[in-house]
Write a protein that holds these residues in place. Structure first.
Motif, PDB file in Angstrom:
ATOM      1  N   ALA A  64     -36.527  -1.623  -1.784  1.00 51.44           N
ATOM      2  CA  ALA A  64     -35.470  -1.305  -2.755  1.00 51.44           C
ATOM      3  C   ALA A  64     -36.010  -1.148  -4.165  1.00 51.44           C
ATOM      4  CB  ALA A  64     -34.401  -2.393  -2.728  1.00 51.44           C
ATOM      5  N   ALA A  65     -37.211  -1.676  -4.427  1.00 48.79           N
ATOM      6  CA  ALA A  65     -37.806  -1.580  -5.759  1.00 48.79           C
ATOM      7  C   ALA A  65     -38.483  -0.236  -6.005  1.00 48.79           C
ATOM      8  CB  ALA A  65     -38.819  -2.711  -5.953  1.00 48.79           C
ATOM      9  N   VAL A  66     -38.535   0.616  -4.991  1.00 48.39           N
ATOM     10  CA  VAL A  66     -39.143   1.941  -5.145  1.00 48.39           C
ATOM     11  C   VAL A  66     -38.089   2.878  -5.741  1.00 48.39           C
ATOM     12  CG1 VAL A  66     -40.252   3.869  -3.956  1.00 48.39           C
ATOM     13  CG2 VAL A  66     -40.648   1.514  -3.178  1.00 48.39           C
ATOM     14  N   ARG A  67     -38.319   3.363  -6.934  1.00 45.19           N
ATOM     15  CA  ARG A  67     -37.301   4.126  -7.662  1.00 45.19           C
ATOM     16  C   ARG A  67     -36.890   5.403  -6.957  1.00 45.19           C
ATOM     17  NH1 ARG A  67     -38.623   3.719 -14.165  1.00 45.19           N
ATOM     18  NH2 ARG A  67     -38.510   1.430 -14.329  1.00 45.19           N
ATOM     19  N   ARG A  68     -37.806   6.016  -6.228  1.00 36.04           N
ATOM     20  CA  ARG A  68     -37.472   7.280  -5.564  1.00 36.04           C
ATOM     21  C   ARG A  68     -36.728   7.088  -4.244  1.00 36.04           C
ATOM     22  NH1 ARG A  68     -43.188  10.372  -6.053  1.00 36.04           N
ATOM     23  NH2 ARG A  68     -43.926   8.214  -5.858  1.00 36.04           N
ATOM     24  N   VAL A  69     -36.553   5.865  -3.820  1.00 39.74           N
ATOM     25  CA  VAL A  69     -35.755   5.604  -2.618  1.00 39.74           C
ATOM     26  C   VAL A  69     -34.285   5.579  -3.017  1.00 39.74           C
ATOM     27  CG1 VAL A  69     -35.168   3.882  -0.871  1.00 39.74           C
ATOM     28  CG2 VAL A  69     -37.557   4.408  -1.340  1.00 39.74           C
ATOM     29  N   VAL A  70     -33.525   6.552  -2.510  1.00 37.59           N
ATOM     30  CA  VAL A  70     -32.105   6.679  -2.854  1.00 37.59           C
ATOM     31  C   VAL A  70     -31.276   5.589  -2.193  1.00 37.59           C
ATOM     32  CG1 VAL A  70     -30.081   8.192  -2.646  1.00 37.59           C
ATOM     33  CG2 VAL A  70     -32.318   9.147  -3.243  1.00 37.59           C
ATOM     34  N   GLY A  71     -31.626   5.231  -0.969  1.00 35.86           N
ATOM     35  CA  GLY A  71     -30.872   4.218  -0.235  1.00 35.86           C
ATOM     36  C   GLY A  71     -31.539   3.956   1.096  1.00 35.86           C
ATOM     37  N   GLY A  72     -30.936   3.086   1.879  1.00 33.52           N
ATOM     38  CA  GLY A  72     -31.548   2.742   3.152  1.00 33.52           C
ATOM     39  C   GLY A  72     -30.555   2.220   4.162  1.00 33.52           C
ATOM     40  N   LEU A  73     -31.020   2.155   5.405  1.00 33.81           N
ATOM     41  CA  LEU A  73     -30.216   1.657   6.511  1.00 33.81           C
ATOM     42  C   LEU A  73     -31.047   0.682   7.322  1.00 33.81           C
ATOM     43  CD1 LEU A  73     -27.541   1.875   8.174  1.00 33.81           C
ATOM     44  CD2 LEU A  73     -28.697   3.640   9.528  1.00 33.81           C
ATOM     45  N   VAL A  74     -30.470  -0.493   7.583  1.00 31.94           N
ATOM     46  CA  VAL A  74     -31.096  -1.503   8.430  1.00 31.94           C
ATOM     47  C   VAL A  74     -30.382  -1.470   9.772  1.00 31.94           C
ATOM     48  CG1 VAL A  74     -31.688  -3.944   8.681  1.00 31.94           C
ATOM     49  CG2 VAL A  74     -31.618  -2.897   6.394  1.00 31.94           C
ATOM     50  N   ALA A 132     -40.933  -6.473  10.061  1.00 33.60           N
ATOM     51  CA  ALA A 132     -41.925  -7.554  10.061  1.00 33.60           C
ATOM     52  C   ALA A 132     -43.156  -7.248   9.219  1.00 33.60           C
ATOM     53  CB  ALA A 132     -42.347  -7.873  11.492  1.00 33.60           C
ATOM     54  N   ARG A 133     -43.189  -6.117   8.532  1.00 33.79           N
ATOM     55  CA  ARG A 133     -44.276  -5.861   7.575  1.00 33.79           C
ATOM     56  C   ARG A 133     -43.754  -6.252   6.198  1.00 33.79           C
ATOM     57  NH1 ARG A 133     -48.597  -2.958   9.919  1.00 33.79           N
ATOM     58  NH2 ARG A 133     -48.004  -1.935  11.868  1.00 33.79           N
ATOM     59  N   CYS A 134     -43.669  -7.565   5.994  1.00 37.95           N
ATOM     60  CA  CYS A 134     -43.009  -8.096   4.791  1.00 37.95           C
ATOM     61  C   CYS A 134     -43.909  -8.088   3.565  1.00 37.95           C
ATOM     62  CB  CYS A 134     -42.508  -9.513   5.059  1.00 37.95           C
ATOM     63  SG  CYS A 134     -43.829 -10.689   5.470  1.00 37.95           S
ATOM     64  N   LEU A 135     -45.166  -7.664   3.700  1.00 36.61           N
ATOM     65  CA  LEU A 135     -46.088  -7.642   2.568  1.00 36.61           C
ATOM     66  C   LEU A 135     -46.255  -6.244   1.982  1.00 36.61           C
ATOM     67  CD1 LEU A 135     -48.785 -10.082   3.982  1.00 36.61           C
ATOM     68  CD2 LEU A 135     -46.979 -10.582   2.341  1.00 36.61           C
ATOM     69  N   ILE A 136     -45.426  -5.312   2.411  1.00 38.87           N
ATOM     70  CA  ILE A 136     -45.431  -3.983   1.818  1.00 38.87           C
ATOM     71  C   ILE A 136     -45.128  -4.095   0.330  1.00 38.87           C
ATOM     72  CG2 ILE A 136     -42.983  -3.569   2.329  1.00 38.87           C
ATOM     73  CD1 ILE A 136     -45.827  -0.949   2.379  1.00 38.87           C
ATOM     74  N   THR A 137     -45.700  -3.210  -0.461  1.00 44.35           N
ATOM     75  CA  THR A 137     -45.456  -3.228  -1.903  1.00 44.35           C
ATOM     76  C   THR A 137     -44.891  -1.887  -2.357  1.00 44.35           C
ATOM     77  OG1 THR A 137     -47.669  -2.392  -2.446  1.00 44.35           O
ATOM     78  CG2 THR A 137     -47.412  -4.790  -2.250  1.00 44.35           C
ATOM     79  N   PRO A 138     -44.134  -1.892  -3.447  1.00 49.51           N
ATOM     80  CA  PRO A 138     -43.643  -0.613  -3.985  1.00 49.51           C
ATOM     81  C   PRO A 138     -44.773   0.368  -4.278  1.00 49.51           C
ATOM     82  CG  PRO A 138     -42.460  -2.437  -4.994  1.00 49.51           C
ATOM     83  CD  PRO A 138     -43.578  -3.041  -4.186  1.00 49.51           C
ATOM     84  N   ALA A 139     -45.919  -0.135  -4.729  1.00 52.14           N
ATOM     85  CA  ALA A 139     -47.038   0.753  -5.049  1.00 52.14           C
ATOM     86  C   ALA A 139     -47.552   1.476  -3.806  1.00 52.14           C
ATOM     87  CB  ALA A 139     -48.173  -0.045  -5.698  1.00 52.14           C
ATOM     88  N   LEU A 140     -47.619   0.777  -2.676  1.00 53.22           N
ATOM     89  CA  LEU A 140     -48.046   1.418  -1.436  1.00 53.22           C
ATOM     90  C   LEU A 140     -47.054   2.484  -1.000  1.00 53.22           C
ATOM     91  CD1 LEU A 140     -49.510  -1.292   0.996  1.00 53.22           C
ATOM     92  CD2 LEU A 140     -50.651   0.745   0.120  1.00 53.22           C
ATOM     93  N   VAL A 141     -45.773   2.177  -1.104  1.00 49.80           N
ATOM     94  CA  VAL A 141     -44.753   3.151  -0.719  1.00 49.80           C
ATOM     95  C   VAL A 141     -44.836   4.375  -1.632  1.00 49.80           C
ATOM     96  CG1 VAL A 141     -42.288   3.557  -0.394  1.00 49.80           C
ATOM     97  CG2 VAL A 141     -43.259   1.327   0.178  1.00 49.80           C
ATOM     98  N   ASP A 142     -45.037   4.149  -2.918  1.00 50.46           N
ATOM     99  CA  ASP A 142     -45.161   5.272  -3.850  1.00 50.46           C
ATOM    100  C   ASP A 142     -46.362   6.146  -3.509  1.00 50.46           C
ATOM    101  OD1 ASP A 142     -42.992   5.315  -5.655  1.00 50.46           O
ATOM    102  OD2 ASP A 142     -43.789   3.586  -6.727  1.00 50.46           O
ATOM    103  N   SER A 143     -47.457   5.527  -3.088  1.00 43.24           N
ATOM    104  CA  SER A 143     -48.637   6.326  -2.734  1.00 43.24           C
ATOM    105  C   SER A 143     -48.357   7.195  -1.516  1.00 43.24           C
ATOM    106  CB  SER A 143     -49.843   5.415  -2.485  1.00 43.24           C
ATOM    107  OG  SER A 143     -49.694   4.664  -1.288  1.00 43.24           O
ATOM    108  N   LEU A 144     -47.578   6.678  -0.567  1.00 44.71           N
ATOM    109  CA  LEU A 144     -47.203   7.467   0.609  1.00 44.71           C
ATOM    110  C   LEU A 144     -46.295   8.631   0.205  1.00 44.71           C
ATOM    111  CD1 LEU A 144     -47.207   7.770   3.735  1.00 44.71           C
ATOM    112  CD2 LEU A 144     -45.137   6.354   3.740  1.00 44.71           C
TER     113      LEU A 144
END
Length: 265
Positions: A64-74, A132-144
């Motif tokens: 949710a901290a990734v600014r370019r993520v508009v929303g999500g579904l669990v 279960a990948r709870c150590l993902i970071t916003p920076a990693l998501v941004d790089s993807l």
């Protein structure tokens, strides 16, 4: 932190764009319907407390901290009885829906259909990430996102295989497998909704045979996903000892003076 019963889903967000001609957007899909039997926990592993919070909440906070993520579904199991936190702990742009299936692929497929029903377009991007990948970071998501937005296919976080790989039979080494072109797949895995939905739909009649992740479905459809460098910290909590390591890393990351150990789940 207050909580709501599992059956009280988060608001079912409407993701219909105000401008149909707007550029493709990014959404997150988190399959959260698994039992996690290898973890040795009394409840599904994604709900186990890690650094003072259910593991999945660390995952969602980072996404949710990734600014370019508009929303999500669990995506939850239909019989899920977990008491979910309310706002402000729950990300306001994320919804929960008990539409999960018996396999991860089925849960993702159902989640994609739910996103479509809520206004996500075929050209929009969906980042599928393991709860279960709870150590993902916003920076990693941004790089993807940076790597995949200009790509014709999409891609996934992954790591080059660092260790010597063996094949076995009866717990005896049969051969050493060359590792030079081998990568360890991680998540998120990012593809356009229309493409990944079509790829999974093509395998639905067979019970998603051969589909181990979203990339494998895309590969079976003839695509060649992009490999984007991930992180050794972005491991999937699977076995009992993994919780200790995840806990240590999350506590280490916490701001000075903040004790996650004392937070109330």
């Amino acid at each position: 932190m207050t909580a709501t019963p599992a059956n009280a889903t988060a608001p079912l967000c409407d993701f219909t764009p105000t401008d149909p001609a707007a550029p493709p957007r990014c959404f997150v899909l988190v399959p959260c319907a698994g039992a996690g039997s290898r973890a040795g926990t009394a409840q599904p592993k994604q709900y186990q407390l890690v650094a003072g919070q259910p593991m999945v909440m660390h995952t969602l906070a980072a996404l949710a901290a990734v600014r370019r993520v508009v929303g999500g579904l669990v995506v939850l199991s239909p019989g899920d009885d977990f008491a979910w936190p309310q706002c402000p702990s729950w990300p306001t742009r994320f919804a929960r829906l008990p539409c999960g299936g018996s396999t991860r692929a089925q849960s993702v497929f159902q989640g994609l259909k739910a996103l479509q029903a809520r206004g996500v377009r075929p050209t929009d991007w969906v980042l599928v990430h393991d709860a279960a990948r709870c150590l993902i970071t916003p920076a990693l998501v941004d790089s993807l996102i940076d790597a995949c937005l200009p790509d014709a296919c999409g891609g996934l976080l992954a790591l080059p295989l660092p260790d010597t790989l063996k094949s076995e039979s009866g717990r005896r080494v049969q051969a050493t497998v060359p590792r030079e072109d081998k990568w360890l797949a991680q998540t998120p895995q990012m593809f356009r909704l229309g493409d990944i939905h079509t790829a999974l739909a093509a395998t639905a009649a067979s019970g998603f045979a051969g589909v181990t992740d979203e990339s494998s479905a895309m590969e079976m459809a003839g695509h060649h996903p992009l490999l984007v460098a991930g992180s050794a910290h972005n491991f999937k909590v699977t076995y009992p000892q993994d919780f200790t390591l995840a806990q240590a890393i999350l506590v280490m990351r916490a701001p000075a003076g903040l004790s996650h150990e004392k937070e109330t789940p």
